[in-house]
Scaffold this active site. Structure first.
Site, PDB file in Angstrom:
ATOM      1  N   TYR A  22       0.873  -1.132   0.017  1.00  0.00           N
ATOM      2  CA  TYR A  22      -0.089  -0.001  -0.052  1.00  0.00           C
ATOM      3  C   TYR A  22       0.956   1.362   0.018  1.00  0.00           C
ATOM      4  O   TYR A  22       0.435   2.150  -0.630  1.00  0.00           O
ATOM      5  CB  TYR A  22      -0.887  -0.093   1.247  1.00  0.00           C
ATOM      6  CG  TYR A  22      -2.335   0.752   1.153  1.00  0.00           C
ATOM      7  CD1 TYR A  22      -2.889   0.550   0.019  1.00  0.00           C
ATOM      8  CD2 TYR A  22      -2.703   1.707   1.753  1.00  0.00           C
ATOM      9  CE1 TYR A  22      -4.334   1.365  -0.315  1.00  0.00           C
ATOM     10  CE2 TYR A  22      -3.884   2.353   1.713  1.00  0.00           C
ATOM     11  CZ  TYR A  22      -4.519   2.200   0.659  1.00  0.00           C
ATOM     12  OH  TYR A  22      -5.732   2.807   0.500  1.00  0.00           O
ATOM     13  N   LYS A  33      -3.489   8.276   3.017  1.00  0.00           N
ATOM     14  CA  LYS A  33      -4.710   7.819   3.708  1.00  0.00           C
ATOM     15  C   LYS A  33      -4.434   8.398   5.271  1.00  0.00           C
ATOM     16  O   LYS A  33      -5.374   8.709   5.896  1.00  0.00           O
ATOM     17  CB  LYS A  33      -5.204   6.409   3.973  1.00  0.00           C
ATOM     18  CG  LYS A  33      -5.693   5.819   2.528  1.00  0.00           C
ATOM     19  CD  LYS A  33      -7.000   6.488   2.203  1.00  0.00           C
ATOM     20  CE  LYS A  33      -7.562   5.979   1.088  1.00  0.00           C
ATOM     21  NZ  LYS A  33      -8.801   6.965   0.313  1.00  0.00           N
TER      22      LYS A  33
HETATM   23  N1  LIG Z   1     -11.535  -0.555  -2.669  1.00  0.00           N
HETATM   24  C1  LIG Z   1     -10.764  -0.588  -1.681  1.00  0.00           C
HETATM   25  O1  LIG Z   1     -10.236  -1.632  -1.025  1.00  0.00           O
HETATM   26  C2  LIG Z   1     -10.896   0.527  -0.807  1.00  0.00           C
HETATM   27  C3  LIG Z   1     -10.864   0.314   0.730  1.00  0.00           C
HETATM   28  C4  LIG Z   1     -11.030   1.546   1.377  1.00  0.00           C
HETATM   29  C5  LIG Z   1     -11.020   2.628   0.979  1.00  0.00           C
HETATM   30  N2  LIG Z   1     -11.207   2.676  -0.541  1.00  0.00           N
HETATM   31  C6  LIG Z   1     -11.161   4.273  -0.958  1.00  0.00           C
HETATM   32  O2  LIG Z   1     -12.477   4.195  -1.568  1.00  0.00           O
HETATM   33  C7  LIG Z   1     -12.480   5.575  -2.599  1.00  0.00           C
HETATM   34  C8  LIG Z   1     -13.047   4.966  -3.825  1.00  0.00           C
HETATM   35  O3  LIG Z   1     -12.392   3.812  -4.564  1.00  0.00           O
HETATM   36  P1  LIG Z   1     -13.174   2.842  -5.076  1.00  0.00           P
HETATM   37  O4  LIG Z   1     -12.321   1.484  -4.318  1.00  0.00           O
HETATM   38  O5  LIG Z   1     -14.592   2.580  -5.077  1.00  0.00           O
HETATM   39  O6  LIG Z   1     -12.327   2.768  -6.496  1.00  0.00           O
HETATM   40  P2  LIG Z   1     -13.148   3.312  -7.771  1.00  0.00           P
HETATM   41  O7  LIG Z   1     -11.952   3.022  -8.918  1.00  0.00           O
HETATM   42  O8  LIG Z   1     -14.225   2.906  -8.077  1.00  0.00           O
HETATM   43  O9  LIG Z   1     -13.241   4.900  -7.479  1.00  0.00           O
HETATM   44  C9  LIG Z   1     -11.901   5.725  -7.403  1.00  0.00           C
HETATM   45  C10 LIG Z   1     -12.329   6.874  -8.003  1.00  0.00           C
HETATM   46  O10 LIG Z   1     -11.315   8.146  -7.959  1.00  0.00           O
HETATM   47  C11 LIG Z   1     -11.562   8.857  -9.001  1.00  0.00           C
HETATM   48  N3  LIG Z   1     -10.520   9.814  -9.229  1.00  0.00           N
HETATM   49  C12 LIG Z   1      -9.310   9.597  -9.463  1.00  0.00           C
HETATM   50  N4  LIG Z   1      -8.570  10.514  -9.482  1.00  0.00           N
HETATM   51  C13 LIG Z   1      -9.523  11.582  -9.664  1.00  0.00           C
HETATM   52  C14 LIG Z   1      -9.222  13.021  -9.688  1.00  0.00           C
HETATM   53  N5  LIG Z   1      -8.045  13.697 -10.114  1.00  0.00           N
HETATM   54  N6  LIG Z   1     -10.489  13.860  -9.564  1.00  0.00           N
HETATM   55  C15 LIG Z   1     -11.653  13.263  -9.360  1.00  0.00           C
HETATM   56  N7  LIG Z   1     -11.870  11.915  -9.252  1.00  0.00           N
HETATM   57  C16 LIG Z   1     -10.628  11.171  -9.091  1.00  0.00           C
HETATM   58  C17 LIG Z   1     -11.975   8.050 -10.091  1.00  0.00           C
HETATM   59  O11 LIG Z   1     -12.763   8.623 -11.096  1.00  0.00           O
HETATM   60  C18 LIG Z   1     -12.861   6.894  -9.375  1.00  0.00           C
HETATM   61  O12 LIG Z   1     -14.281   7.233  -9.719  1.00  0.00           O
HETATM   62  C19 LIG Z   1     -11.044   5.872  -2.811  1.00  0.00           C
HETATM   63  O13 LIG Z   1     -10.721   6.809  -1.824  1.00  0.00           O
HETATM   64  C20 LIG Z   1     -10.307   4.505  -1.828  1.00  0.00           C
HETATM   65  O14 LIG Z   1      -9.089   4.772  -1.688  1.00  0.00           O
HETATM   66  C21 LIG Z   1     -11.023   1.820  -1.390  1.00  0.00           C
END
Ligand SMILES: NC(=O)c1ccc[n+]([C@@H]2O[C@H](COP(=O)([O-])OP(=O)(O)OC[C@H]3O[C@@H](n4cnc5c(N)ncnc54)[C@H](O)[C@@H]3O)[C@@H](O)[C@H]2O)c1
Length: 254
Positions: A153, A160
């Protein structure tokens, strides 16, 4: 009556129907909210995915690192709703060079991109829509536990940690405007962002084994439900908080 009846919520971060944000938007609508989406990059794809929601939602373009788009955001949102009661930050991006075991060799430029998009963006998004939150409201962002280090990570973990700190400072500065700022720290979920992390599956395999409640990496609904709960009036005195939705993984030692 849903728990978000009459509320107006801005949801960022939908890119596929496995996006955590897609499930947040779906549950928001099911709970009675009017939802406005923002999309980054492939807007026609986001618009196509948005059609799978229970109700049609407008999709506004937002690159959260683009000052012009941030400056015009409140005005563009106001074309669809007369204010906002909630904002969901579901945005994360880290260059490949900052992930996957390259921690010691990552250049500042790549770290800066990760921090701009994934950390500072919470402040940038929140202040951009502040003029629409005159009656207070709730800001919720998606976190991944970084109270300890994890393999792979790397700099996203650092980003984060910064996100959690940013949420606490926003909570401090926005409390007198009755705006709550909280994080949902989700366990690993198989989304586009997660799958772009080299070695994600190996990292994620610890959760189903170790989490007291077990953990399904294909089910974003528990995390999305927690976001909806924090957007609702049922956490009226909670701010600067991290709600873990990880099957209890973070509470165990081994
Ligand atoms: N998937 C996991 O394991 C997990 C776990 C905990 C937290 N998260 C967090 O959840 C959140 C959403 O991620 P996800 O897992 O649903 O993946 P995802 O790929 O579906 O979503 C990530 C989003 O970030 C957007 N993005 C990236 N760069 C950007 C920018 N410059 N401006 C605006 N938008 C931008 C992308 O377009 C996308 O819609 C993130 O913050 C991620 O770190 C994910």
């Amino acid at each position: 009556m849903g728990i978000l009846e009459g509320k107006r919520i801005l949801v960022t971060g939908v890119i596929t129907d496995s996006s955590i944000a897609f499930h947040v938007a779906r549950l928001c609508q099911e709970q009675g909210a009017t939802v406005v989406l923002t999309g980054y990059g492939r807007l026609s794809l986001v618009e196509r995915i948005a059609k799978r929601l229970p109700e049609p939602s407008p999709v506004l373009e937002l690159d959260v690192t683009n000052d012009e788009q941030l400056d015009s955001l409140a005005g563009r949102v106001a074309e669809h709703v007369d204010g906002l009661d909630g904002v969901v930050h579901s945005i994360g991006f880290t260059p490949q060079e900052a992930l996957g075991g390259n921690f010691l060799n990552t250049r500042w430029e790549d770290v800066a991109t990760a921090l701009h998009t994934s950390t500072f963006s919470l402040k940038a998004l929140t202040t951009a829509v502040l003029p629409l939150m005159k009656d207070g409201g709730s800001v919720v962002a998606l976190d991944f536990d970084n109270s300890v280090s994890y393999p792979i990570y790397d700099w996203m973990g650092v980003a984060k940690s910064g996100l959690a700190s940013t949420a606490r400072y926003l909570a401090r500065y926005l409390g007198d405007q009755k705006i709550r700022v909280n994080l949902v720290s989700a366990g690993p979920l198989s989304t586009m962002a997660a799958r772009s992390i080299p070695g994600f599956e190996e990292l994620a395999s610890a959760w189903p084994q170790r989490a007291p409640l077990g953990w399904d990496v294909t089910n974003p609904e528990p995390a999305a439900r927690a976001v909806v709960a924090l957007l609702s009036d049922w956490f009226p005195a909670t701010t600067g908080e991290i709600v873990h939705v990880d099957g209890g993984f973070h509470s165990t030692g081994a």
